[in-house]
Design a protein around this motif. Structure first.
Motif, PDB file in Angstrom:
ATOM      1  N   ILE A 119       0.844  -1.209   0.000  1.00 22.17           N
ATOM      2  CA  ILE A 119       0.000   0.000   0.000  1.00 22.17           C
ATOM      3  C   ILE A 119       0.874   1.254   0.000  1.00 22.17           C
ATOM      4  N   ARG A 120       1.967   1.218   0.745  1.00 21.36           N
ATOM      5  CA  ARG A 120       2.885   2.384   0.749  1.00 21.36           C
ATOM      6  C   ARG A 120       3.432   2.629  -0.665  1.00 21.36           C
ATOM      7  N   VAL A 124       2.772   5.879  -3.271  1.00 19.61           N
ATOM      8  CA  VAL A 124       3.840   6.732  -3.819  1.00 19.61           C
ATOM      9  C   VAL A 124       3.864   6.641  -5.343  1.00 19.61           C
ATOM     10  N   ARG A 125       3.530   5.469  -5.914  1.00 21.13           N
ATOM     11  CA  ARG A 125       3.499   5.342  -7.374  1.00 21.13           C
ATOM     12  C   ARG A 125       2.388   6.211  -7.962  1.00 21.13           C
ATOM     13  N   THR A 126       1.227   6.182  -7.316  1.00 16.11           N
ATOM     14  CA  THR A 126       0.101   6.985  -7.812  1.00 16.11           C
ATOM     15  C   THR A 126       0.413   8.475  -7.700  1.00 16.11           C
ATOM     16  N   MET A 127       1.097   8.862  -6.601  1.00 21.59           N
ATOM     17  CA  MET A 127       1.473  10.279  -6.445  1.00 21.59           C
ATOM     18  C   MET A 127       2.301  10.770  -7.625  1.00 21.59           C
ATOM     19  N   GLY A 128       3.213   9.922  -8.085  1.00 26.09           N
ATOM     20  CA  GLY A 128       4.066  10.323  -9.212  1.00 26.09           C
ATOM     21  C   GLY A 128       3.298  10.451 -10.505  1.00 26.09           C
ATOM     22  N   CYS A 129       2.179   9.724 -10.615  1.00 20.18           N
ATOM     23  CA  CYS A 129       1.401   9.738 -11.864  1.00 20.18           C
ATOM     24  C   CYS A 129       0.364  10.858 -11.912  1.00 20.18           C
ATOM     25  N   ILE A 130       0.071  11.477 -10.749  1.00 21.14           N
ATOM     26  CA  ILE A 130      -0.904  12.583 -10.741  1.00 21.14           C
ATOM     27  C   ILE A 130      -0.171  13.876 -11.073  1.00 21.14           C
ATOM     28  N   LYS A 148      13.244   6.708   2.155  1.00 22.04           N
ATOM     29  CA  LYS A 148      14.068   6.148   3.235  1.00 22.04           C
ATOM     30  C   LYS A 148      13.337   4.995   3.943  1.00 22.04           C
ATOM     31  N   ASP A 149      12.348   4.422   3.250  1.00 24.34           N
ATOM     32  CA  ASP A 149      11.541   3.342   3.830  1.00 24.34           C
ATOM     33  C   ASP A 149      12.399   2.110   4.090  1.00 24.34           C
ATOM     34  N   GLU A 150      11.991   1.324   5.055  1.00 24.91           N
ATOM     35  CA  GLU A 150      12.759   0.113   5.388  1.00 24.91           C
ATOM     36  C   GLU A 150      12.566  -0.983   4.351  1.00 24.91           C
ATOM     37  N   ASP A 151      11.472  -0.920   3.587  1.00 25.57           N
ATOM     38  CA  ASP A 151      11.189  -1.960   2.595  1.00 25.57           C
ATOM     39  C   ASP A 151      11.752  -1.561   1.218  1.00 25.57           C
ATOM     40  N   PRO A 152      12.580  -2.415   0.598  1.00 23.65           N
ATOM     41  CA  PRO A 152      13.198  -2.048  -0.695  1.00 23.65           C
ATOM     42  C   PRO A 152      12.182  -1.837  -1.812  1.00 23.65           C
ATOM     43  N   TYR A 153      11.033  -2.559  -1.753  1.00 21.87           N
ATOM     44  CA  TYR A 153      10.008  -2.390  -2.785  1.00 21.87           C
ATOM     45  C   TYR A 153       9.476  -0.958  -2.784  1.00 21.87           C
ATOM     46  N   VAL A 154       9.311  -0.395  -1.596  1.00 25.02           N
ATOM     47  CA  VAL A 154       8.824   0.987  -1.476  1.00 25.02           C
ATOM     48  C   VAL A 154       9.903   1.954  -1.965  1.00 25.02           C
ATOM     49  N   ARG A 155      11.151   1.685  -1.608  1.00 21.42           N
ATOM     50  CA  ARG A 155      12.254   2.590  -2.010  1.00 21.42           C
ATOM     51  C   ARG A 155      12.421   2.619  -3.531  1.00 21.42           C
ATOM     52  N   LYS A 156      12.331   1.444  -4.131  1.00 19.72           N
ATOM     53  CA  LYS A 156      12.534   1.417  -5.596  1.00 19.72           C
ATOM     54  C   LYS A 156      11.391   2.128  -6.328  1.00 19.72           C
ATOM     55  N   THR A 157      10.171   2.012  -5.759  1.00 22.70           N
ATOM     56  CA  THR A 157       9.032   2.720  -6.362  1.00 22.70           C
ATOM     57  C   THR A 157       9.186   4.230  -6.166  1.00 22.70           C
ATOM     58  N   VAL A 193      16.713  -1.448  -6.091  1.00 20.22           N
ATOM     59  CA  VAL A 193      16.672  -0.031  -5.698  1.00 20.22           C
ATOM     60  C   VAL A 193      17.766   0.721  -6.439  1.00 20.22           C
ATOM     61  N   VAL A 194      18.945   0.119  -6.520  1.00 17.19           N
ATOM     62  CA  VAL A 194      20.077   0.741  -7.234  1.00 17.19           C
ATOM     63  C   VAL A 194      19.705   0.956  -8.693  1.00 17.19           C
ATOM     64  N   ALA A 195      19.128  -0.085  -9.324  1.00 18.14           N
ATOM     65  CA  ALA A 195      18.764   0.005 -10.751  1.00 18.14           C
ATOM     66  C   ALA A 195      17.745   1.110 -10.992  1.00 18.14           C
ATOM     67  N   ASN A 196      16.724   1.188 -10.134  1.00 17.67           N
ATOM     68  CA  ASN A 196      15.700   2.227 -10.313  1.00 17.67           C
ATOM     69  C   ASN A 196      16.261   3.625 -10.047  1.00 17.67           C
ATOM     70  N   ALA A 197      17.188   3.735  -9.089  1.00 19.07           N
ATOM     71  CA  ALA A 197      17.827   5.037  -8.818  1.00 19.07           C
ATOM     72  C   ALA A 197      18.635   5.480 -10.028  1.00 19.07           C
ATOM     73  N   VAL A 198      19.369   4.532 -10.624  1.00 20.99           N
ATOM     74  CA  VAL A 198      20.156   4.839 -11.835  1.00 20.99           C
ATOM     75  C   VAL A 198      19.225   5.245 -12.971  1.00 20.99           C
ATOM     76  N   ALA A 199      18.121   4.502 -13.130  1.00 18.49           N
ATOM     77  CA  ALA A 199      17.159   4.825 -14.206  1.00 18.49           C
ATOM     78  C   ALA A 199      16.587   6.224 -14.014  1.00 18.49           C
ATOM     79  N   ALA A 200      16.220   6.555 -12.771  1.00 13.91           N
ATOM     80  CA  ALA A 200      15.629   7.878 -12.497  1.00 13.91           C
ATOM     81  C   ALA A 200      16.646   8.985 -12.740  1.00 13.91           C
ATOM     82  N   LEU A 201      17.880   8.806 -12.259  1.00 15.65           N
ATOM     83  CA  LEU A 201      18.920   9.829 -12.450  1.00 15.65           C
ATOM     84  C   LEU A 201      19.250   9.993 -13.935  1.00 15.65           C
TER      85      LEU A 201
END
Length: 994
Positions: A119-120, A124-130, A148-157, A193-201
């Protein structure tokens, strides 16, 4: 639509066992009213069914935006499936209902702290799409927590959400420090998380090429390589593409990276394989060729490329287009793999043609026998386009591999004997090229060619046959009859055939003057009097003049020995090839065009270059690499700009007649240099452009007395005065009527503040760099820079003679360029340049030359002639040289113009490590004709509003923000010609930092 469909499919795993098709079938009257009632039902199941119906209606294109408040009320639920559906609805309609969308903010904030990581992440994914500006600032805090979430799935999103938010409001992302957090995520323990950070940057860096976000260093590279092994396939592609932008410090680091990337070559996903090949092709440039590992790497690259050819046809085609680039750069990789490129009977035509092209590129003495056997087989296929290409390929093999030429000619003669019309015509075209490559070797086949004269109906084949008859007229007894047969339908022929026929008959006349005098008069009359084609008419007049004034000279010109043709005329230009190698695995490598040629309106398109090889003896530190990209690196010359040699030599320039100071440039004629072909063109006797009575060419015993025409009568103003700046937008020459009323709002307070401008400093001039190395110019080395002094653009050069002989007779010429730069006078080298002597030369320039948009925009192609040869080089001039002295705009006009230019045309850049005060910066910029209109201070930040005008009338308006103690300046540029912006920014950076 795709995302909605994915979400609907995803919902099935949450217990929806029955088919969802029922949601698409309802067509009741008052449907919206019924849905509204169901959405407000107390029963959870009924509410969920209603939301599904709403999403179904939305998916098929019905407008259900009226239900927005009712759907948003359904957000407060623990049911994950329902929450997903509501978020899906929100993403689609938030833009049309921004005021209502604010209602959802509290739920987003709450969901970002939900104990369930799914849900977290969903929040956050929906926030980025609005994409609604009003609510983005409310979403910063939830996003910061999720990063800075403890769950990597949330961080990568959340990492991807930063890139989306940057696209909506870049300034907000920078102010909130999200970019720094994103950089920290590169060190995350989770590879996704690293891959998504690289993609975003990477995404952000592409849209802001000067932001230097991807600050790659050995430590970062090591982290990326570690994450590479554990990522998903798309994560690996993002990381590999990022690695390809890194320049290793030395060959050891390059080898280390190659060793860790090589295992990706065996990946099942072809995109991963091509991205790995791109990295290896780039880093191989750094490896010495005598290194054992270099040979090992070449062997490892071949199998994955071969494996790609076993995929479906569409993937094969993409692989073949990339392989085509690779074999042009490094043919040794696939030299033993010729058989995999042999055509299969069931290959689509686009795959067949691409394989054929690669076969020719790989053809060598070792494999030519099997290649020719294959090509002969292809020439008997039923597909006409493929057969034509196969026949041409045989000719290209003959030109490329000399030892095979005889066998190729024999094969072509066998094909001619088949009497298949299109095969015969293609064979004649390629035999003409073989004659050009190997003169006086295979002329015995001419008789066979002449037998097929009547069957030729295609312009290219007819032109080739006419060329053969004219070139070898002395060996063909009935050459005059053959050419006369073509002359009967002269006006029905294509231009290509007409031009070839004219030249062939003139050749015949020079070889057999007594027998063909009537024939040459006939063709000259047809070409000059009865033709509307200017090319044909001009060539006819030139031949007429040559024959009537100096038959000996005519013989030397028309029957001159022709240069041998190159075996690889279709190779991609080297600088373009380097750029395309850096784009392997992208659309650019399929189109064989740089991204800037087909990506419109993107400020983010950067030109990439391969790193210099260690064998060249040149080394470049990482610190200087970025500067080299701006000034030192030779720009890519895009083929569509026309042939450099042809363009430079076709300019009609008068030779200098005095050694005094350069005369002022006239608007009509481009002064400055002797015609590089030598001698100047005005020594040529004029030809009347209109003849009242037919005039036969005068033969040697006649005495020519041509009328004396002035250059104006011959063709008027040869230099012309092109419409400078066409395509760049018009300058605001006068204030429009809408500006005359007082303008309020926005920048009004400009008028209440002083300009704060002191005395300007001198204009900045970059240090000299080597434009033409001695190795490429037979000992002549040219270094130079550009300067603007007292309103005159100057090209300041240092000429050094590193040869053993004296150099004299210097002249210079420019190709067409974006701003019409041209020499305002001759190149003044008054004394011979002795061996080891160096002289300083200043060449004044004007901007009345011919205009053609270049890539990059400030590229200048130059030809320099001396007594030894003609040499060509490219250099880049700083745009600041074109800023004129009257570039200070009135305040009222500035304000109105700023508002008038659409926001889409605004570009924003950052200048880092600049420690000047706003006044010092303003003074420095004014020295380069960048004028400060006004200055104001807001919250301790100085805002400078500036204008400048280019020589072609383009206005550029800027807002520069300077904060005391902060070394980062922000520059916002507005210009109706958006392509100018990045070059203006580079001028800002160069002036302020030097």
């Amino acid at each position: 639509m795709q995302e909605w469909a994915n979400q609907l499919c995803e919902n099935r795993q949450f217990g929806s066992k029955m088919t969802d098709s029922k949601y698409f079938t309802t067509t009741k009257k008052g449907e919206i009213f019924e849905l509204k009632a169901e959405l407000n039902s107390d029963k959870k199941e009924k509410k969920k069914e209603a939301v599904k119906k709403v999403i179904a209606s939305m998916t098929v294109g019905k407008d259900v935006s009226a239900l927005f408040p009712d759907v948003v009320n359904c957000m407060q639920t623990d049911n994950l499936e329902l929450k997903k559906l509501v978020y899906l609805y929100l993403m689609n309609y938030a833009k049309s209902q921004p005021d209502m969308a604010i209602m959802a903010v509290n739920t987003f904030v709450k969901d970002c702290e939900d104990p369930n990581p799914l849900i977290r992440a969903l929040a956050v994914r929906t926030m980025g799409c609005i994409r609604v500006d009003k609510i983005t600032e409310y979403l910063c805090e939830p996003l910061r927590k999720c990063l800075k979430d403890e769950d990597p799935y949330v961080r990568k999103t959340a990492a991807v959400c930063v890139a989306k938010l940057h696209d909506i409001n870049a300034q907000l992302v920078e102010d909130q420090g999200f970019l720094d957090t994103l950089k920290d995520l590169i060190s995350d323990s989770n590879p996704m998380v690293v891959a998504n950070a690289v993609a975003a940057l990477s995404e952000i860096a592409e849209s802001h090429p000067n932001s230097n976000l991807m600050d790659l260093n050995p430590q970062t590279i090591n982290k990326l390589l570690t994450a590479l092994n554990e990522c998903t396939e798309w994560g690996q592609i993002f990381i590999l593409d990022c690695l390809a932008n890194y320049t290793p410090r030395d060959d050891r680091e390059s080898q280390s990276i190659c060793e860790r990337v090589t295992p990706r070559l065996s990946h099942a996903n072809s995109a991963v394989v091509l991205s790995a090949v791109k990295v290896l092709m780039k880093f191989m440039e750094m490896l010495p060729k005598d290194l054992d590992y270099y040979g090992t790497l070449l062997k490892k690259l071949a199998p994955p490329l071969v494996t790609l050819l076993s995929a479906e046809p569409e993937l094969q085609y993409v692989a073949l287009r990339n392989i085509n680039l690779i074999v042009q750069r490094r043919p040794e990789i696939l030299k033993h793999e010729m058989k995999v490129f042999f055509v299969k009977y069931n290959d689509p035509i686009y795959v067949k043609l691409e394989k054929l092209d690669i076969m020719i590129r790989l053809a060598s003495q070792a494999n030519i026998a099997q290649v020719l056997a294959e090509l002969k087989e292809y020439a008997t296929e039923v597909d006409v386009d493929f057969v034509r290409k196969a026949v041409r390929a045989i000719g290209r093999c003959a030109i490329k591999v000399e030892q095979s030429a005889e066998r190729c000619v024999s094969t072509l003669l066998d094909l001619i004997q088949t009497k298949v019309n299109y095969v015969v015509q293609e064979a004649i075209v390629v035999i003409k090229d073989i004659f050009r490559k190997y003169p006086n070797k295979y002329e015995s086949v001419i008789a066979t060619l002449c037998e097929n004269l009547d069957s030729l109906d295609e312009p290219e084949a007819r032109a080739a046959m006419i060329w053969i008859v004219g070139e070898y007229a002395e060996r063909i007894d009935n050459a005059d009859e053959l050419l006369e047969s073509f002359l009967e339908g002269f006006h029905d022929e294509s231009t290509q055939v007409q031009l070839q026929l004219l030249t062939a008959i003139v050749k015949l006349f020079l070889k057999k003057p007594t027998e063909t005098q009537e024939l040459v008069q006939q063709v000259l009359s047809l070409a000059t009097q009865d033709s509307d084609n200017p090319d044909l008419r001009d060539r006819g007049y030139i031949y007429w003049r040559l024959l009537s004034t100096d038959p000996v000279a005519a013989k030397e010109v028309v029957l001159a020995e022709k240069p041998l043709i190159s075996e690889e005329t279709d190779l991609i230009e080297p600088t373009l090839l380097e750029e395309l190698i850096c784009h392997i695995g992208t659309l650019a490598s399929v189109y064989h065009k740089p991204p800037s040629a087909f990506v419109e309106g993107s400020r983010g398109v950067q030109h990439k270059r391969l790193p210099g090889s260690t064998e060249s003896g040149e080394s470049e530190s990482p610190d200087t690499a970025s500067a080299a990209a701006v000034s030192d690196a030779p720009p890519a010359v895009i083929p569509s700009q026309g042939d450099l040699l042809g363009d430079l030599l076709n300019l009609d320039l008068t030779p200098p007649t005095t050694t005094g100071p350069p005369p002022p440039a006239s608007s009509g004629m481009q002064m400055g240099a002797m015609d590089l072909l030598g001698g100047g063109l005005d020594s040529l006797p004029p030809i009347p452009l209109r003849m009242d009575t037919p005039q036969s060419p005068q033969l040697p015993h006649q005495s020519p007395s041509p009328p004396d025409y002035s250059p104006t009568e011959l063709g008027g103003d040869l230099g012309g005065s092109p419409a400078i700046g066409a395509g760049f937008g018009a300058p605001p020459a006068a204030m429009p009527a809408s500006f005359s009323a007082p303008v309020s709002g926005g920048l009004d307070d400009l008028f209440d503040l002083g300009g704060g401008v002191g005395m300007p400093m001198g204009a900045y001039s970059a240090p000299k760099t080597v434009w033409l190395p001695a190795l490429k110019a037979k000992g002549l080395e040219i270094s130079g820079t550009f300067a603007r002094r007292s309103g005159v653009i100057q090209m300041e050069m240092t000429l050094t003679n590193k040869a053993m002989s004296v150099m004299t007779d210097f002249a210079i010429q420019f190709n067409r360029n974006s701003f019409g730069l041209a020499p305002a006078g001759p190149l003044q080298v008054l004394t011979p340049l002795s061996p080891n002597q160096t002289i300083e030369v200043t060449l004044p320039l004007n901007t009345v030359g011919p205009v053609m948009k270049m890539e990059p925009l400030n590229n200048l192609q130059v030809a320099v002639k001396n007594n030894i040869d003609v040499f060509y080089f490219s250099c880049q001039y700083p745009i600041s040289m074109l800023f004129v002295e009257d570039g200070k705009m009135e305040r009222q006009v500035f304000l109105a113009t700023w508002k008038d230019i659409p926001n889409d045309s605004e570009a924003q850049f950052q200048i880092k490590d600049c420690h000047l005060s706003s006044d010092a910066a303003s003074n420095k910029l004014q020295g380069s004709n960048i004028f400060t209109i006004a200055k104001r201070t807001v919250d301790g930040q100085d805002m400078l509003y500036q204008s400048m005008k280019l020589t072609n009338g383009i206005w550029v308006l800027t807002e520069m923000r300077v904060q005391a103690g902060n070394p980062v300046y922000t520059v916002s540029l507005k210009c109706r010609a958006a392509e100018v912006s990045q070059w203006v920014f580079q001028s800002y950076e160069a002036v302020l930092k030097n």
